[in-house]
Design an enzyme around this catalytic site. Structure first.
Site, mmCIF file in Angstrom:
data_model
loop_
_atom_site.group_PDB
_atom_site.id
_atom_site.type_symbol
_atom_site.label_atom_id
_atom_site.label_comp_id
_atom_site.label_asym_id
_atom_site.label_seq_id
_atom_site.Cartn_x
_atom_site.Cartn_y
_atom_site.Cartn_z
ATOM 1 N N GLU A 130 -0.590 -10.009 -9.187
ATOM 2 C CA GLU A 130 -1.182 -8.941 -9.981
ATOM 3 C C GLU A 130 -1.994 -9.507 -11.143
ATOM 4 O O GLU A 130 -1.708 -10.596 -11.634
ATOM 5 C CB GLU A 130 -0.092 -8.048 -10.580
ATOM 6 C CG GLU A 130 0.703 -7.293 -9.563
ATOM 7 C CD GLU A 130 1.814 -6.473 -10.199
ATOM 8 O OE1 GLU A 130 2.461 -5.739 -9.447
ATOM 9 O OE2 GLU A 130 2.043 -6.564 -11.427
ATOM 10 N N ASN B 256 2.559 -11.350 -3.602
ATOM 11 C CA ASN B 256 1.570 -10.547 -4.315
ATOM 12 C C ASN B 256 1.264 -11.194 -5.665
ATOM 13 O O ASN B 256 2.111 -11.854 -6.262
ATOM 14 C CB ASN B 256 2.016 -9.088 -4.461
ATOM 15 C CG ASN B 256 3.327 -8.885 -5.170
ATOM 16 O OD1 ASN B 256 4.277 -9.640 -5.002
ATOM 17 N ND2 ASN B 256 3.408 -7.828 -5.966
ATOM 18 N N GLU C 174 0.636 -10.057 1.987
ATOM 19 C CA GLU C 174 0.061 -10.275 3.312
ATOM 20 C C GLU C 174 -1.337 -10.883 3.199
ATOM 21 O O GLU C 174 -1.713 -11.764 3.977
ATOM 22 C CB GLU C 174 -0.024 -8.951 4.086
ATOM 23 C CG GLU C 174 1.319 -8.293 4.328
ATOM 24 C CD GLU C 174 1.723 -7.310 3.220
ATOM 25 O OE1 GLU C 174 2.480 -6.382 3.525
ATOM 26 O OE2 GLU C 174 1.283 -7.462 2.055
ATOM 27 N N CYS D 191 -3.716 -3.860 4.012
ATOM 28 C CA CYS D 191 -3.117 -5.007 4.704
ATOM 29 C C CYS D 191 -2.929 -4.723 6.191
ATOM 30 O O CYS D 191 -3.034 -5.629 7.016
ATOM 31 C CB CYS D 191 -1.805 -5.407 4.041
ATOM 32 S SG CYS D 191 -2.097 -6.276 2.480
ATOM 33 N N CYS E 23 -2.254 -8.462 -2.309
ATOM 34 C CA CYS E 23 -0.945 -8.279 -1.677
ATOM 35 C C CYS E 23 -0.435 -9.580 -1.065
ATOM 36 O O CYS E 23 -1.197 -10.514 -0.800
ATOM 37 C CB CYS E 23 -1.036 -7.219 -0.583
ATOM 38 S SG CYS E 23 -1.564 -5.606 -1.166
ATOM 39 N N CYS F 295 0.664 -2.179 3.161
ATOM 40 C CA CYS F 295 -0.195 -1.078 2.715
ATOM 41 C C CYS F 295 -1.321 -0.881 3.733
ATOM 42 O O CYS F 295 -1.510 -1.691 4.646
ATOM 43 C CB CYS F 295 -0.749 -1.364 1.325
ATOM 44 S SG CYS F 295 -2.031 -2.646 1.281
#
Length: 130
Positions: free
Chosen positions: A43, A41, A54, A88, A52, A85
């Site tokens: 940010e 991930n 994935e 994803c 993310c 999530c």
């Protein structure tokens, strides 16, 4: 068999850029033809604009010419078992199928394996739209 995916997801997690949430995540995917891609991930200060683990792994796969996802391993540093999530799950569905294996890992290895169809029931799968 998913041990190599776990190892790559753990290595990717350690490279995560998560200065705000302090929630590093790593993922690794294997395509049906055996190619493997990892991601973490990333940010940014404007939370919705990050991505993310994935998503990063899928981006690497697409940049390498695409493929169909056979299995994915997900590992988060601060959560016993972390599922992808919702966004994803949809991204994995785009390049996978209801049969795609999703390996949930902790720091020691794979702890649970689910089918994407069970994790994402009634999801939008590309194979069902044509």
């Amino acid at each position: 068999m998913a041990d190599d995916l776990f190892a790559l997801a753990r290595s990717a997690m350690r490279k995560a850029h998560a200065p705000y949430s302090k929630f590093p995540v790593g993922a690794a995917i294997r395509t049906h033809d055996g190619r493997i891609y990892a991601g973490c991930n990333v940010e940014v200060v404007s939370f919705p604009e990050g991505w993310c683990a994935e998503t990063t792994a899928i981006g690497h796969m697409v940049m390498d010419g695409g493929g169909r996802i056979a299995e994915v391993a997900v590992l988060a540093e601060k959560l016993a078992l972390c599922t992808p999530c919702g966004g994803c799950r949809q991204r994995i569905a785009e390049f996978g199928s209801p049969e795609t294996k999703v390996h949930l890992c902790d720091e020691t290895g794979v702890r649970e394996t689910l089918r994407l169809g069970d994790l994402f029931p009634r999801g939008f799968f590309a194979e069902g739209l044509g």
